[in-house]
Scaffold this motif. Structure first.
Motif, mmCIF file in Angstrom:
data_model
loop_
_atom_site.group_PDB
_atom_site.id
_atom_site.type_symbol
_atom_site.label_atom_id
_atom_site.label_comp_id
_atom_site.label_asym_id
_atom_site.label_seq_id
_atom_site.Cartn_x
_atom_site.Cartn_y
_atom_site.Cartn_z
ATOM 1 N N ASN A 1 1.791 1.841 14.815
ATOM 2 C CA ASN A 1 0.840 0.850 14.286
ATOM 3 C C ASN A 1 0.920 0.715 12.760
ATOM 4 O O ASN A 1 0.590 -0.334 12.214
ATOM 5 C CB ASN A 1 -0.591 1.182 14.720
ATOM 6 C CG ASN A 1 -1.035 2.541 14.237
ATOM 7 O OD1 ASN A 1 -0.228 3.426 14.003
ATOM 8 N ND2 ASN A 1 -2.324 2.719 14.071
ATOM 9 N N TYR A 2 1.313 1.809 12.103
ATOM 10 C CA TYR A 2 1.611 1.753 10.660
ATOM 11 C C TYR A 2 2.974 2.417 10.496
ATOM 12 O O TYR A 2 3.070 3.511 9.947
ATOM 13 C CB TYR A 2 0.577 2.521 9.851
ATOM 14 C CG TYR A 2 -0.717 1.788 9.594
ATOM 15 C CD1 TYR A 2 -0.876 1.022 8.440
ATOM 16 C CD2 TYR A 2 -1.785 1.878 10.466
ATOM 17 C CE1 TYR A 2 -2.067 0.358 8.186
ATOM 18 C CE2 TYR A 2 -2.973 1.217 10.217
ATOM 19 C CZ TYR A 2 -3.108 0.467 9.082
ATOM 20 O OH TYR A 2 -4.294 -0.188 8.829
ATOM 21 N N ARG B 1 -5.528 0.729 15.587
ATOM 22 C CA ARG B 1 -5.601 1.648 14.434
ATOM 23 C C ARG B 1 -6.253 2.921 14.931
ATOM 24 O O ARG B 1 -7.187 2.860 15.733
ATOM 25 C CB ARG B 1 -6.467 1.073 13.310
ATOM 26 C CG ARG B 1 -5.873 -0.099 12.591
ATOM 27 C CD ARG B 1 -6.962 -0.899 11.892
ATOM 28 N NE ARG B 1 -7.641 -0.155 10.856
ATOM 29 C CZ ARG B 1 -8.970 -0.096 10.724
ATOM 30 N NH1 ARG B 1 -9.755 -0.705 11.594
ATOM 31 N NH2 ARG B 1 -9.514 0.590 9.754
ATOM 32 N N THR C 1 -8.122 4.669 13.278
ATOM 33 C CA THR C 1 -9.475 4.654 12.727
ATOM 34 C C THR C 1 -10.344 3.541 13.303
ATOM 35 O O THR C 1 -11.488 3.374 12.876
ATOM 36 C CB THR C 1 -9.403 4.453 11.194
ATOM 37 O OG1 THR C 1 -8.490 3.408 10.944
ATOM 38 C CG2 THR C 1 -9.001 5.706 10.469
ATOM 39 N N ARG D 1 0.839 -1.201 0.000
ATOM 40 C CA ARG D 1 0.000 0.000 0.000
ATOM 41 C C ARG D 1 0.882 1.261 0.000
ATOM 42 O O ARG D 1 0.549 2.274 -0.603
ATOM 43 C CB ARG D 1 -0.879 -0.048 1.256
ATOM 44 C CG ARG D 1 -1.761 1.143 1.465
ATOM 45 C CD ARG D 1 -2.584 0.955 2.745
ATOM 46 N NE ARG D 1 -3.363 2.130 3.065
ATOM 47 C CZ ARG D 1 -4.127 2.239 4.152
ATOM 48 N NH1 ARG D 1 -4.219 1.240 4.996
ATOM 49 N NH2 ARG D 1 -4.808 3.342 4.392
ATOM 50 N N ARG E 1 -9.328 4.608 6.870
ATOM 51 C CA ARG E 1 -8.678 5.737 6.223
ATOM 52 C C ARG E 1 -8.853 5.680 4.703
ATOM 53 O O ARG E 1 -9.084 6.685 4.057
ATOM 54 C CB ARG E 1 -7.184 5.699 6.556
ATOM 55 C CG ARG E 1 -6.397 6.729 5.835
ATOM 56 C CD ARG E 1 -4.906 6.632 6.149
ATOM 57 N NE ARG E 1 -4.209 7.635 5.382
ATOM 58 C CZ ARG E 1 -3.207 8.365 5.824
ATOM 59 N NH1 ARG E 1 -2.749 8.189 7.020
ATOM 60 N NH2 ARG E 1 -2.640 9.256 5.063
ATOM 61 N N GLY E 2 -8.689 4.477 4.153
ATOM 62 C CA GLY E 2 -8.649 4.326 2.709
ATOM 63 C C GLY E 2 -9.981 4.492 2.029
ATOM 64 O O GLY E 2 -11.005 4.571 2.724
HETATM 65 O O1 G3H Z 1 -3.964 4.196 12.379
HETATM 66 C C1 G3H Z 1 -4.619 4.831 11.534
HETATM 67 C C2 G3H Z 1 -4.544 4.497 10.098
HETATM 68 O O2 G3H Z 1 -4.509 5.632 9.293
HETATM 69 C C3 G3H Z 1 -5.664 3.653 9.709
HETATM 70 O O3 G3H Z 1 -5.641 3.345 8.389
HETATM 71 O O4 G3H Z 1 -8.035 2.758 8.336
HETATM 72 O O5 G3H Z 1 -6.538 2.126 6.493
HETATM 73 O O6 G3H Z 1 -6.342 1.007 8.701
HETATM 74 P P1 G3H Z 1 -6.683 2.235 7.949
#
Ligand code: G3H
Length: 542
Positions: free
Chosen positions: A189-190, A320, A322, A142, A479-480
């Motif tokens: 986490n990312y 996450r 989100t 990604r 997020r995506g």
């Molecule tokens: O930790 C926050 C990320 O931006 C979440 O991204 O919703 O694609 O997992 P995601």
């Protein structure tokens, strides 16, 4: 219960039982990138322990040591700062004045070299933060897609700017210019993806970078330092290693950071911003705290609501920004919803990151199991129950997700961002209750509404779009896709990120304008025809 704990404990196996292709060799990083040089480090180092634990001869379990990295001091941070300032050279440096086409060539070279490191980086994501193999691959791929989309996004912006605009007797060329030195700090986490969603657009817009890797997820950036060194002019990307609380406040206090790109807690973000002596000169691009709620109304398709809430609340163990961290369910459907939710949670597969179809993995933050227990105990003391059979069962760094019900305002879980595998569920009778929760919340990122009644959904869309930044209907918060705007209100964000928005966030519009007369027309034509300026140019990137 204890059988299940034993079952969980048994996931931690001696190293020789880990499939050979997933075993890791320790990495001892003794260099860091500053001013185009890999500088050697002989000072203090930090040990990196995996959330994956290994049984010891004495019957105890120990987090596996996977390597070490430099704990640099303020001195090295300031050297990085000087290098970034020098490379920017008040906007006169090679990088900020380079043509967009040439900057893209450098980025293409970087991506090529980054892809060469895919296997090692994916392995490090798994071992450093315990993300499943499938999700670690997804995070890497990604990120590469994000970089390629960013390149395409910049080409689009550049094409639109390759023309003159005329108004009121003036002619102008308007482009986006860099802002200066950007301090980039990503979350654990990312560690790759989210760090790069700010670093890459900041870089490609012509800024110079101070890059501080996250606390968990540091080593996985090591294989990329050489790629940064090879792909970009010296001083354009500089690393800052060391304890955040030691190295970053001083950098901010210089007043020479132009953009703070930070993904983490609002407390740290506020503290860093306040260190800057001239806040008006600082742009902040922040992605911060969130406690996204799901609202399951009596008109919801409960099976769908459960599967989306599981994805939302428990992907990467709920770690996450989100993630769905709170579920409101209408009293009339609460029993059925909880039954389905509890059964679905208990059916999830726990295990080590490389196990096939694994959904739940050990947690990287050493204090997290204790903190989650504290949250669950506090909820129980205030009248809630753990609804699923295995909820909260803990083995070393692993915590099996707990569905906690009924949650009320007296409990920690009602307010705190648990950032882990606990799902608080609140019953409601009147839809005003979740709306009021959102109004009173310090967060404002997203909400998920589950209902199949169009009238009901529309009555919720209007209040919620002004309380959060994304309303998801019958789907989890996320997020995506990365081309969609990602932002939040209140303590959840500052600025907007998406492929396109990020390019705007890390740049400012500059224009060259002149009165339309024969002399000026001739001057402009000459500059453009002779290709004398990278800014005043009608060259079109195909
Ligand atoms: O930790 C926050 C990320 O931006 C979440 O991204 O919703 O694609 O997992 P995601």
């Amino acid at each position: 219960m204890s059988d299940f704990k034993d079952q969980l404990q048994a996931m931690f196996v001696p190293e020789e039982q880990i499939p050979a292709e997933h075993r890791i060799e320790e990495i001892h990083q003794r260099e860091y990138l500053v001013n185009g040089e890999m500088r050697q480090w002989s000072g203090e180092v930090s040990e990196v322990y995996s959330p994956v634990m290994i049984p010891q001869a004495d019957g105890n379990y120990k987090r596996k040591l996977i390597g070490t990295y430099p704990v640099c001091t303020e001195t090295e941070a300031m050297e990085a700062m000087d290098a970034a300032l020098h490379a920017y050279d008040n906007g006169r440096g090679e990088w900020p004045t380079m043509s967009v086409a040439d900057r893209i060539k450098c980025m293409d070279k970087f991506v090529y070299k980054m892809i060469e490191q895919r296997t090692l980086i994916v392995k490090l994501i798994m071992w450093e933060i315990g993300k499943s193999y499938a999700d670690s691959i997804k995070e890497f791929d990604r990120t590469v897609e994000y970089i390629n989309a960013t390149i395409d996004g910049l080409k689009d912006i550049d094409r639109q700017s390759s023309r003159f605009e005329m108004a009121e007797g003036l002619v102008a060329q308007i482009r986006r210019s860099p802002l200066g030195v950007v301090l980039c700090m990503g979350p654990f986490n990312y560690p790759l993806n989210e760090t790069f969603t700010t670093l890459i657009p900041a870089l490609i817009m012509g800024n110079t970078i101070l890059f501080k890797p996250p606390k968990h997820g540091t080593l996985l950036h090591y294989p990329l330092l050489q790629a940064f060194k090879d792909a970009f002019p010296k001083g354009v990307v500089n690393t800052v290693y060391g304890r955040g609380a030691v190295v970053t406040p001083g950098l901010m206090a210089t007043g020479k950071i132009n953009v703070l790109a930070f993904i983490g807690s609002s407390k740290v973000a506020n503290d860093l911003k306040k260190r800057h002596p001239k806040v008006n000169r600082l742009r902040a691009v922040l992605s911060l705290d969130a406690k996204n709620a799901a609202i399951v109304t009596k008109h919801a398709d409960l099976k769908l609501a459960v599967s989306e809430c599981i994805l939302g609340a428990l992907s990467f163990n709920g770690q996450r920004c989100t993630a769905i961290k709170m579920i409101f369910v209408h009293k009339k459907v609460a029993d059925e919803f909880l039954k389905l939710l509890s059964a679905a949670v208990d059916a999830m597969k726990p295990g080590l990151p490389w196990e096939k179809d694994v959904k739940l993995t050990p947690l990287p933050e050493p204090h997290k199991p204790d903190y989650l227990k504290e949250c669950i105990d506090d909820a129980i003391a205030n009248g809630a129950k753990v609804m699923n059979e295995h909820g909260g069962v803990t083995a070393e760094s692993f915590v099996f997700p707990a569905v906690v019900y009924p949650v009320n305002e007296k409990m920690k879980l009602y307010r705190e961002e648990q950032f882990g595998p606990v799902i608080p569920v609140v019953p409601f009778e009147d839809i005003e209750e979740p709306i009021k929760y959102q109004i009173d919340s310090p967060h404002g990122m997203q909400v998920s509404i589950f209902s199949n009644d169009a009238k009901e959904i529309s009555s919720l869309i209007d209040p919620f779009v002004n309380l959060v930044s994304r309303v998801n209907i019958n789907s989890q918060c996320q997020r995506g896709p990365d081309v969609f705007p990602f932002t939040g209100r209140k303590d959840s964000a500052e600025g907007t990120l998406s492929v396109h928005d990020a390019l705007r966030s890390f740049s400012i519009r500059s224009l060259v304008a002149t009165k339309m007369n024969d002399t000026n027309k001739q001057l402009i034509n000459e500059i453009v025809n002779d290709n004398d300026s990278n800014f005043l140019s009608t060259k079109y990137i195909l």
